[in-house]
Design a protein around this motif. Structure first.
Motif, PDB file in Angstrom:
ATOM      1  N   SER A 131      14.954  -3.919   9.829  1.00  0.00           N
ATOM      2  CA  SER A 131      15.349  -5.484   9.496  1.00  0.00           C
ATOM      3  C   SER A 131      14.158  -6.086   9.371  1.00  0.00           C
ATOM      4  CB  SER A 131      16.106  -6.241  10.636  1.00  0.00           C
ATOM      5  OG  SER A 131      15.583  -5.925  11.805  1.00  0.00           O
ATOM      6  N   THR A 132      13.067  -5.593   9.969  1.00  0.00           N
ATOM      7  CA  THR A 132      11.739  -6.458   9.708  1.00  0.00           C
ATOM      8  C   THR A 132      11.025  -5.847   8.558  1.00  0.00           C
ATOM      9  OG1 THR A 132      11.136  -6.160  12.185  1.00  0.00           O
ATOM     10  CG2 THR A 132       9.446  -6.664  10.659  1.00  0.00           C
ATOM     11  N   VAL A 133      11.530  -4.563   7.856  1.00  0.00           N
ATOM     12  CA  VAL A 133      10.861  -4.144   6.720  1.00  0.00           C
ATOM     13  C   VAL A 133      11.542  -5.064   5.717  1.00  0.00           C
ATOM     14  CG1 VAL A 133      10.909  -2.409   4.984  1.00  0.00           C
ATOM     15  CG2 VAL A 133       9.833  -2.259   7.371  1.00  0.00           C
ATOM     16  N   SER A 134      12.874  -5.040   5.923  1.00  0.00           N
ATOM     17  CA  SER A 134      13.681  -5.859   4.841  1.00  0.00           C
ATOM     18  C   SER A 134      13.375  -7.404   4.611  1.00  0.00           C
ATOM     19  CB  SER A 134      15.228  -5.682   5.395  1.00  0.00           C
ATOM     20  OG  SER A 134      16.154  -6.501   4.705  1.00  0.00           O
ATOM     21  N   HIS A 135      13.077  -7.848   5.759  1.00  0.00           N
ATOM     22  CA  HIS A 135      12.589  -9.381   5.860  1.00  0.00           C
ATOM     23  C   HIS A 135      11.366  -9.448   4.709  1.00  0.00           C
ATOM     24  CE1 HIS A 135      11.151 -13.260   6.762  1.00  0.00           C
ATOM     25  NE2 HIS A 135      10.012 -12.755   7.068  1.00  0.00           N
ATOM     26  N   HIS A 136      10.413  -8.508   5.020  1.00  0.00           N
ATOM     27  CA  HIS A 136       9.189  -8.518   4.233  1.00  0.00           C
ATOM     28  C   HIS A 136       9.485  -8.323   2.741  1.00  0.00           C
ATOM     29  CE1 HIS A 136       6.700  -9.413   7.732  1.00  0.00           C
ATOM     30  NE2 HIS A 136       6.880  -8.387   8.341  1.00  0.00           N
ATOM     31  N   LEU A 137       9.990  -7.296   2.617  1.00  0.00           N
ATOM     32  CA  LEU A 137      10.542  -6.928   1.247  1.00  0.00           C
ATOM     33  C   LEU A 137      11.225  -8.134   0.544  1.00  0.00           C
ATOM     34  CD1 LEU A 137      11.454  -3.003   1.805  1.00  0.00           C
ATOM     35  CD2 LEU A 137       9.448  -4.003   0.266  1.00  0.00           C
ATOM     36  N   THR A 138      11.995  -8.775   1.186  1.00  0.00           N
ATOM     37  CA  THR A 138      12.632  -9.882   0.573  1.00  0.00           C
ATOM     38  C   THR A 138      11.697 -11.124   0.042  1.00  0.00           C
ATOM     39  OG1 THR A 138      14.714  -9.687   1.604  1.00  0.00           O
ATOM     40  CG2 THR A 138      14.309 -11.919   1.015  1.00  0.00           C
ATOM     41  N   SER A 145       0.870  -1.226   0.157  1.00  0.00           N
ATOM     42  CA  SER A 145       0.044  -0.164  -0.174  1.00  0.00           C
ATOM     43  C   SER A 145       1.010   1.133   0.100  1.00  0.00           C
ATOM     44  CB  SER A 145      -0.806   0.036   1.037  1.00  0.00           C
ATOM     45  OG  SER A 145      -1.686   1.220   1.284  1.00  0.00           O
ATOM     46  N   HIS A 146       1.922   1.224   0.804  1.00  0.00           N
ATOM     47  CA  HIS A 146       2.676   2.265   0.768  1.00  0.00           C
ATOM     48  C   HIS A 146       3.589   2.551  -0.461  1.00  0.00           C
ATOM     49  CE1 HIS A 146       2.601   4.123   4.971  1.00  0.00           C
ATOM     50  NE2 HIS A 146       1.921   2.982   5.334  1.00  0.00           N
ATOM     51  N   LEU A 147       3.931   1.307  -0.986  1.00  0.00           N
ATOM     52  CA  LEU A 147       4.914   1.657  -2.235  1.00  0.00           C
ATOM     53  C   LEU A 147       3.765   2.071  -3.353  1.00  0.00           C
ATOM     54  CD1 LEU A 147       6.745  -1.567  -2.176  1.00  0.00           C
ATOM     55  CD2 LEU A 147       7.706   0.594  -1.877  1.00  0.00           C
ATOM     56  N   PHE A 148       2.679   1.780  -3.529  1.00  0.00           N
ATOM     57  CA  PHE A 148       1.735   2.152  -4.282  1.00  0.00           C
ATOM     58  C   PHE A 148       1.517   3.671  -4.103  1.00  0.00           C
ATOM     59  CE2 PHE A 148       0.134  -2.152  -5.488  1.00  0.00           C
ATOM     60  CZ  PHE A 148       0.265  -2.175  -6.668  1.00  0.00           C
ATOM     61  N   ALA A 149       1.012   4.175  -2.958  1.00  0.00           N
ATOM     62  CA  ALA A 149       0.823   5.435  -2.679  1.00  0.00           C
ATOM     63  C   ALA A 149       2.320   6.384  -2.711  1.00  0.00           C
ATOM     64  CB  ALA A 149       0.434   5.505  -1.077  1.00  0.00           C
ATOM     65  N   SER A 150       3.245   5.852  -3.002  1.00  0.00           N
ATOM     66  CA  SER A 150       4.446   6.653  -2.752  1.00  0.00           C
ATOM     67  C   SER A 150       4.564   7.682  -4.190  1.00  0.00           C
ATOM     68  CB  SER A 150       5.629   5.882  -3.093  1.00  0.00           C
ATOM     69  OG  SER A 150       6.979   6.493  -3.409  1.00  0.00           O
ATOM     70  N   GLU A 151       4.528   8.968  -3.860  1.00  0.00           N
ATOM     71  CA  GLU A 151       4.770   9.952  -5.058  1.00  0.00           C
ATOM     72  C   GLU A 151       5.821   9.767  -5.963  1.00  0.00           C
ATOM     73  OE1 GLU A 151       4.490  13.957  -3.586  1.00  0.00           O
ATOM     74  OE2 GLU A 151       2.643  13.561  -2.287  1.00  0.00           O
ATOM     75  N   ALA A 152       6.960   9.025  -5.337  1.00  0.00           N
ATOM     76  CA  ALA A 152       7.984   9.112  -6.279  1.00  0.00           C
ATOM     77  C   ALA A 152       8.018   7.741  -7.009  1.00  0.00           C
ATOM     78  CB  ALA A 152       9.447   9.295  -5.612  1.00  0.00           C
ATOM     79  N   GLY A 153       7.016   6.968  -6.532  1.00  0.00           N
ATOM     80  CA  GLY A 153       6.922   5.520  -7.183  1.00  0.00           C
ATOM     81  C   GLY A 153       7.751   4.451  -6.541  1.00  0.00           C
ATOM     82  N   GLU A 154       8.421   4.992  -5.563  1.00  0.00           N
ATOM     83  CA  GLU A 154       9.368   4.091  -5.075  1.00  0.00           C
ATOM     84  C   GLU A 154       9.832   4.763  -3.446  1.00  0.00           C
ATOM     85  OE1 GLU A 154      12.900   3.795  -7.413  1.00  0.00           O
ATOM     86  OE2 GLU A 154      13.424   5.750  -7.131  1.00  0.00           O
ATOM     87  N   GLN A 155      10.458   3.833  -2.717  1.00  0.00           N
ATOM     88  CA  GLN A 155      10.657   4.497  -1.266  1.00  0.00           C
ATOM     89  C   GLN A 155      11.787   3.208  -1.089  1.00  0.00           C
ATOM     90  OE1 GLN A 155       7.012   4.258   1.007  1.00  0.00           O
ATOM     91  NE2 GLN A 155       7.376   6.196   1.247  1.00  0.00           N
ATOM     92  N   ASN A 156      12.805   3.884  -0.026  1.00  0.00           N
ATOM     93  CA  ASN A 156      13.801   3.108   0.530  1.00  0.00           C
ATOM     94  C   ASN A 156      13.360   2.446   1.773  1.00  0.00           C
ATOM     95  OD1 ASN A 156      14.597   4.737   2.856  1.00  0.00           O
ATOM     96  ND2 ASN A 156      15.789   6.016   1.359  1.00  0.00           N
ATOM     97  N   GLY A 157      13.914   1.314   2.162  1.00  0.00           N
ATOM     98  CA  GLY A 157      13.677   0.754   3.408  1.00  0.00           C
ATOM     99  C   GLY A 157      13.428   1.568   4.579  1.00  0.00           C
ATOM    100  N   GLY A 158      14.450   2.547   5.003  1.00  0.00           N
ATOM    101  CA  GLY A 158      14.265   3.339   6.090  1.00  0.00           C
ATOM    102  C   GLY A 158      12.894   4.065   6.187  1.00  0.00           C
ATOM    103  N   GLU A 159      12.565   4.891   5.026  1.00  0.00           N
ATOM    104  CA  GLU A 159      11.271   5.511   4.845  1.00  0.00           C
ATOM    105  C   GLU A 159      10.139   4.641   5.123  1.00  0.00           C
ATOM    106  OE1 GLU A 159      12.534   8.755   1.147  1.00  0.00           O
ATOM    107  OE2 GLU A 159      11.710   6.488   0.620  1.00  0.00           O
TER     108      GLU A 159
END
Length: 119
Positions: free
Chosen positions: A73-80, A49-63
């Protein structure tokens, strides 16, 4: 301990006859199920949902971590897991990884589930 999703071919979106077209082969059913399994977690749905809503079309893990109130690290696991399922594309730029949705893969998954949804 939950088993990790097997690695599936990310080079192409899921490609098979729609679920409603009749019985699927075991391989086609596995490919669809693995992608759905990757989405079957509230944190991963929120990430998408956050990736779809991103104005830039992308986000980094910290954001993403800050937006969701999770550790990086949790976000990185889920993105993997989402990346292994072919639903997210990631690109390293310097010290950061930038993530975006793999729209073609998501459209193909929708079409497999409901052939009239993406017209």
């Amino acid at each position: 301990m939950p088993r990790a999703l097997p690695v599936i071919d990310m080079s192409a979106p899921v490609c098979c006859a729609p679920v409603a077209a009749g019985p699927m082969t075991d391989d086609d059913a596995l490919n669809v199920a693995l992608r759905l399994k990757a989405l079957a977690d509230p944190a991963r749905v929120k990430l998408m949902s956050h990736l779809f809503a991103s104005e830039a079309g992308e986000q980094n893990g910290g954001e993403l971590a800050a937006a969701l109130g999770l550790t990086e690290s949790t976000v990185s696991h889920h993105l993997t897991q989402l990346r292994k399922a072919g639903l997210v594309l990631s690109e390293r730029r310097g010290m950061n990884m930038f993530h975006r949705t793999h729209l073609e893969a998501l459209k193909a998954l929708c079409a497999v589930l409901d052939p009239s949804c993406c017209r």
